[in-house]
Design an enzyme around this catalytic site. Structure first.
Site, PDB file in Angstrom:
ATOM      1  N   CYS A 119     -16.043  50.347  38.851  1.00 19.77           N
ATOM      2  CA  CYS A 119     -16.529  49.663  37.659  1.00 19.77           C
ATOM      3  C   CYS A 119     -17.891  50.255  37.321  1.00 19.77           C
ATOM      4  O   CYS A 119     -18.474  50.981  38.115  1.00 19.77           O
ATOM      5  CB  CYS A 119     -16.637  48.162  37.881  1.00 19.77           C
ATOM      6  SG  CYS A 119     -16.654  47.275  36.306  1.00 19.77           S
ATOM      7  N   CYS A 121     -20.460  48.132  36.060  1.00 21.00           N
ATOM      8  CA  CYS A 121     -21.487  47.090  35.932  1.00 21.00           C
ATOM      9  C   CYS A 121     -22.638  47.206  36.937  1.00 21.00           C
ATOM     10  O   CYS A 121     -23.753  46.830  36.627  1.00 21.00           O
ATOM     11  CB  CYS A 121     -20.874  45.700  35.955  1.00 21.00           C
ATOM     12  SG  CYS A 121     -19.776  45.382  37.335  1.00 21.00           S
ATOM     13  N   CYS A 129     -19.555  46.074  32.107  1.00 19.81           N
ATOM     14  CA  CYS A 129     -18.604  46.895  32.849  1.00 19.81           C
ATOM     15  C   CYS A 129     -18.217  48.176  32.111  1.00 19.81           C
ATOM     16  O   CYS A 129     -17.357  48.925  32.574  1.00 19.81           O
ATOM     17  CB  CYS A 129     -17.353  46.075  33.183  1.00 19.81           C
ATOM     18  SG  CYS A 129     -17.728  44.620  34.185  1.00 19.81           S
ATOM     19  N   LYS A 195      -7.722  39.599  36.382  1.00 21.82           N
ATOM     20  CA  LYS A 195      -9.064  39.231  36.803  1.00 21.82           C
ATOM     21  C   LYS A 195      -9.630  38.286  35.749  1.00 21.82           C
ATOM     22  O   LYS A 195      -9.723  38.647  34.573  1.00 21.82           O
ATOM     23  CB  LYS A 195      -9.934  40.479  36.934  1.00 21.82           C
ATOM     24  CG  LYS A 195     -11.385  40.172  37.285  1.00 21.82           C
ATOM     25  CD  LYS A 195     -12.181  41.426  37.552  1.00 21.82           C
ATOM     26  CE  LYS A 195     -13.642  41.098  37.799  1.00 21.82           C
ATOM     27  NZ  LYS A 195     -14.431  42.288  38.101  1.00 21.82           N
ATOM     28  N   ARG A 217     -18.945  38.391  30.252  1.00 22.04           N
ATOM     29  CA  ARG A 217     -17.773  39.249  30.380  1.00 22.04           C
ATOM     30  C   ARG A 217     -16.514  38.651  29.741  1.00 22.04           C
ATOM     31  O   ARG A 217     -15.410  39.126  29.982  1.00 22.04           O
ATOM     32  CB  ARG A 217     -17.498  39.539  31.850  1.00 22.04           C
ATOM     33  CG  ARG A 217     -18.669  40.121  32.632  1.00 22.04           C
ATOM     34  CD  ARG A 217     -18.171  41.007  33.774  1.00 22.04           C
ATOM     35  NE  ARG A 217     -19.129  41.176  34.852  1.00 22.04           N
ATOM     36  CZ  ARG A 217     -20.275  41.852  34.753  1.00 22.04           C
ATOM     37  NH1 ARG A 217     -20.633  42.395  33.616  1.00 22.04           N
ATOM     38  NH2 ARG A 217     -21.068  41.969  35.806  1.00 22.04           N
ATOM     39  N   LYS A 248      -7.392  37.706  40.904  1.00 18.52           N
ATOM     40  CA  LYS A 248      -8.771  37.435  41.299  1.00 18.52           C
ATOM     41  C   LYS A 248      -9.401  36.457  40.329  1.00 18.52           C
ATOM     42  O   LYS A 248      -9.285  36.660  39.127  1.00 18.52           O
ATOM     43  CB  LYS A 248      -9.533  38.766  41.282  1.00 18.52           C
ATOM     44  CG  LYS A 248     -11.018  38.640  41.551  1.00 18.52           C
ATOM     45  CD  LYS A 248     -11.703  39.956  41.303  1.00 18.52           C
ATOM     46  CE  LYS A 248     -13.200  39.746  41.455  1.00 18.52           C
ATOM     47  NZ  LYS A 248     -13.959  40.917  41.160  1.00 18.52           N
ATOM     48  N   SER A 274     -16.714  35.876  46.020  1.00 23.36           N
ATOM     49  CA  SER A 274     -17.981  35.457  46.608  1.00 23.36           C
ATOM     50  C   SER A 274     -18.228  33.951  46.520  1.00 23.36           C
ATOM     51  O   SER A 274     -18.685  33.339  47.480  1.00 23.36           O
ATOM     52  CB  SER A 274     -19.126  36.216  45.942  1.00 23.36           C
ATOM     53  OG  SER A 274     -19.093  36.040  44.540  1.00 23.36           O
ATOM     54  N   TYR A 313     -14.438  38.106  52.329  1.00 23.34           N
ATOM     55  CA  TYR A 313     -15.679  38.277  53.097  1.00 23.34           C
ATOM     56  C   TYR A 313     -15.545  37.675  54.486  1.00 23.34           C
ATOM     57  O   TYR A 313     -16.394  37.896  55.343  1.00 23.34           O
ATOM     58  CB  TYR A 313     -16.855  37.648  52.331  1.00 23.34           C
ATOM     59  CG  TYR A 313     -17.019  38.273  50.953  1.00 23.34           C
ATOM     60  CD1 TYR A 313     -17.708  39.468  50.791  1.00 23.34           C
ATOM     61  CD2 TYR A 313     -16.435  37.694  49.827  1.00 23.34           C
ATOM     62  CE1 TYR A 313     -17.821  40.066  49.545  1.00 23.34           C
ATOM     63  CE2 TYR A 313     -16.538  38.280  48.575  1.00 23.34           C
ATOM     64  CZ  TYR A 313     -17.230  39.470  48.436  1.00 23.34           C
ATOM     65  OH  TYR A 313     -17.324  40.062  47.207  1.00 23.34           O
TER      66      TYR A 313
HETATM   67  C1  PBG Z   1     -17.213  44.401  39.329  1.00 29.27           C
HETATM   68  C2  PBG Z   1     -16.759  43.363  40.296  1.00 29.27           C
HETATM   69  C3  PBG Z   1     -17.155  42.011  40.386  1.00 29.27           C
HETATM   70  C4  PBG Z   1     -16.505  41.493  41.497  1.00 29.27           C
HETATM   71  C5  PBG Z   1     -15.742  42.510  42.042  1.00 29.27           C
HETATM   72  N1  PBG Z   1     -15.895  43.652  41.271  1.00 29.27           N
HETATM   73  C6  PBG Z   1     -18.130  41.254  39.586  1.00 29.27           C
HETATM   74  C7  PBG Z   1     -17.832  40.858  38.212  1.00 29.27           C
HETATM   75  O1  PBG Z   1     -16.802  41.156  37.634  1.00 29.27           O
HETATM   76  O2  PBG Z   1     -18.747  40.245  37.654  1.00 29.27           O
HETATM   77  C8  PBG Z   1     -16.657  40.081  42.008  1.00 29.27           C
HETATM   78  C9  PBG Z   1     -16.368  39.903  43.446  1.00 29.27           C
HETATM   79  C10 PBG Z   1     -16.836  38.625  44.039  1.00 29.27           C
HETATM   80  O3  PBG Z   1     -17.317  37.706  43.368  1.00 29.27           O
HETATM   81  O4  PBG Z   1     -16.719  38.521  45.254  1.00 29.27           O
HETATM   82  N2  PBG Z   1     -16.590  44.325  38.091  1.00 29.27           N
HETATM   83 ZN    ZN Z   2     -17.702  45.398  36.331  1.00 28.55          ZN
END
Ligand code: PBG
Ligand code: ZN
Length: 322
Positions: A119, A121, A129, A195, A217, A248, A274, A313
């Site tokens: 990505c 970002c 992104c 996602k 986003r 996700k 996360s 994690y």
């Molecule tokens: C990048 C990306 C993100 C995550 C994984 N790849 C952040 C987002 O889209 O803001 C999030 C992973 C997580 O929260 O553990 N695009």
């Molecule tokens: Zn991204």
């Protein structure tokens, strides 16, 4: 026949009996641990909102890799935090970029499977992104060209699997073509297909320093309530050449995981993100829940919903308990 002849509790009477009839089992071979490398640090560091998640400097790979493998985890998803950010995320596709170096280092020092998150970002100064036009709109077609370039640089560095997470239209086809043109015909793509535009990514953005400065986003990630559209996203990614698909976040989207498992035959990954991790850690630190049991139950639920692989994690901690 019914009760009293039939008694469901017969098969729950002791641990051996319960193990015998367990329908869902966790397997550490299917865990993928996200790991972060920051080229601006020289010592390992941690982030308050992600207890136990370490960000590594670009050194000491042998130790990092052997620690993770000693804990029973053989696959990692690599993220980078670069020194230099700009409008077009050029550090994402630099030959000596942070992720490229991290991939090389891990491959040289272990036989771990390395999946590379793709990505922009973490690499753009605006935190989106992709690349922006004058109005702040993320330009799709210009962005996926850069994704292709990034994929090639990651595969050149030795990535085993490329995992694009930017949610641009046509990104899988663009990446597949770029990889094939560069001679990386055997590098699979794990598509972050469904996602969602989720608030559960908050702690990740603390770790990766990747929150968008302006805007959000929602213009490219999926609306949280859209189930049919998730199937469409996956269908398109498969048509474009995805080798694996992903849903996700995981915990709040178990119905989407189940739909995907029922509908498609490709290996299905789920990303326990996360925020899901941070909530369990925080409640456990307060003594409000049993950490290990809730951790295992959260993973079992994702598996039962139909995920084959789980990005989490908790990978090392859970693997140790298996
Ligand atoms: C990048 C990306 C993100 C995550 C994984 N790849 C952040 C987002 O889209 O803001 C999030 C992973 C997580 O929260 O553990 N695009
Ligand atoms: Zn991204």
């Amino acid at each position: 026949m019914m009760y009293p002849e039939v008694r469901l509790r017969r098969l729950r009477q002791n641990e051996r009996m319960r193990d015998l009839v367990a329908e869902t089992r966790l397997n550490a071979d299917q865990f993928i641990l996200p790991i972060f490398f920051d080229e601006t640090i020289s010592q390992e560091k941690t982030t308050a909102s992600m207890p136990g998640v370490r960000t590594f400097p670009l050194k000491g790979y042998d130790k990092i890799a052997s620690d993770i493998q000693d804990n029973g985890v053989n696959s990692v998803l690599v993220f980078g935090v670069p020194e230099h950010k700009d409008a077009v995320g050029s550090s994402a596709y630099a030959k000596d970029g942070v992720v490229q170096k991290a991939i090389e280092g891990i491959k040289e020092n272990s036989d771990m499977l390395v999946i590379s998150d793709l990505c922009l970002c973490e690499y753009t100064d605006h935190g989106h992104c992709g690349v922006l036009d004058d109005s702040g709109y993320v330009m799709n077609d210009e962005t996926i060209e850069l994704y292709g370039k990034t994929a090639v640089s990651q595969a050149d560095a030795g990535a085993d699997i490329i995992a694009p997470s930017g949610m641009m239209d046509g990104q899988i086809a663009a990446i597949r073509m770029a990889l094939d043109d560069a001679g990386h015909k055997n590098v699979p793509i794990m598509a972050y297909s469904a996602k969602f535009y989720s608030a559960y990514y908050g702690p990740f953005r603390d770790v990766a320093n990747s929150a968008p400065g302006k805007g959000n986003r929602a213009g490219y990630q999926m609306q949280c309530g859209n189930r049919k559209e998730a199937m469409r996203e996956i269908e398109f990614d498969i048509a474009e050449g995805a080798d694996m698909i992903m849903v996700k976040p995981a915990g709040p989207y178990l119905d989407i995981i189940r739909d995907a498992a029922n509908t498609f035959d490709l290996p299905l990954a789920a990303y326990q993100v996360s925020g899901e991790y941070a909530m369990i850690k925080a409640a456990a630190q307060n003594g409000w829940i049993d950490h290990d049991r809730v951790m295992m139950e959260s993973l079992l639920g994702i598996k039962r919903a139909g995920a084959d692989m789980i990005i989490t994690y908790f990978a090392e901690e859970a693997a140790k308990l298996l």
